[in-house]
Design a protein around this motif. Structure first.
Motif, PDB file in Angstrom:
ATOM      1  N   LYS A  30      44.547  29.121  47.200  1.00 15.77           N
ATOM      2  CA  LYS A  30      44.856  28.876  45.785  1.00 15.77           C
ATOM      3  C   LYS A  30      44.256  27.563  45.299  1.00 15.77           C
ATOM      4  CE  LYS A  30      49.348  29.050  45.868  1.00 15.77           C
ATOM      5  NZ  LYS A  30      50.757  29.121  45.387  1.00 15.77           N
ATOM      6  N   TYR A  53      42.146  40.341  42.473  1.00 15.66           N
ATOM      7  CA  TYR A  53      42.884  39.169  42.000  1.00 15.66           C
ATOM      8  C   TYR A  53      44.298  39.238  42.556  1.00 15.66           C
ATOM      9  CZ  TYR A  53      39.112  38.773  38.575  1.00 15.66           C
ATOM     10  OH  TYR A  53      37.887  38.667  37.965  1.00 15.66           O
ATOM     11  N   GLY A  56      46.590  34.502  41.241  1.00 15.85           N
ATOM     12  CA  GLY A  56      45.644  33.577  40.639  1.00 15.85           C
ATOM     13  C   GLY A  56      44.374  33.358  41.428  1.00 15.85           C
TER      14      GLY A  56
END
Length: 235
Positions: A30, A53, A56
């Protein structure tokens, strides 16, 4: 390497290792800077690429038409490199890591300046460690590999949990037509190291990226809380 470099983060994995993949996506992946793209590489299927996806994070699931067995991981990697060379040549560096590796300082992709064509944790092969290296896979019960590797070793190679290839190294691998990539048993880091060192590609020790390997799925979250504390607090 410089702050404008583009990186392909290549993570070979298996369908039954989904827990490691999700743990990585939910933690350090991330925090990757925008100059890094993520490729999870699988075998066992017809060639296929999916952009995904999750939480995020944008990444690619890449499927290669190669049997998905740990002892022929080198075949999956060589196939991936060759099949997707056009896309991969757009990157300045290819970073290959194991799916049970945790990167403690991903900001280094955006901020660090260093050089080298073949960068990682150097392993010098000698009489003391050669037998252990030969039994690397059959010592890990989860792999269900019983025989030892009986082939040749280079004098040195970079261990495969975290290794960086420059465009020069990647082109060297692409142009290789020898028998190593067709062997039915081997260690991908050994084979790649053999190819590169025989072509006078020098090993540079990794002194920039901090990693931990191997880690369990639960350790991903503990390490994330510890090493990305400020980022976790801001979520």
């Amino acid at each position: 390497m410089n702050k404008n470099a583009k990186y392909a983060l290549v993570i070979p994995t298996f369908e039954n290792n989904i827990g490691y993949k999700l743990a990585a996506i939910d933690t350090y992946l991330k925090e990757l800077p925008k100059n890094v793209d993520i490729f999870f590489v699988y075998g066992g299927k017809t060639d296929e690429v999916n952009k995904v996806y999750r939480n995020g994070v944008e990444f690619y699931d890449v499927y290669c038409n190669v049997p998905d067995r740990i002892e022929i991981l080198h075949k999956k990697l060589f196939y991936f490199f060759r099949k997707f060379k056009k896309q991969l040549l757009e990157y300045d560096y290819i970073v290959k890591i194991d799916d049970d590796t945790f990167i403690l300082n991903v900001d280094a992709f955006a901020t660090s300046k260093f050089s080298g064509d073949y960068i990682g944790n150097k392993v010098d092969v000698n009489e003391k460690n050669e037998e252990q290296l030969r039994g690397k896979l059959n010592q890990l019960k989860s792999y269900k590999v019983r025989e030892k590797y009986t082939g040749d070793f280079p004098k040195s190679f970079c261990s495969g949990e975290f290794v960086i290839y420059s465009n020069k190294s990647f082109n060297t691998l692409l142009s290789y037509n020898g028998g190593l990539k067709r062997k039915n048993y081997g260690l991908e880091d050994v084979f790649i190291g053999d190819i590169l060192t025989q072509n006078d590609i020098k090993i540079t020790m990794n002194k920039v990226f901090n990693i931990q390997h191997p880690v369990t799925e639960s350790e991903f979250y503990k390490l994330y809380s510890t090493h990305y504390e400020k980022m976790v607090e801001n979520v």
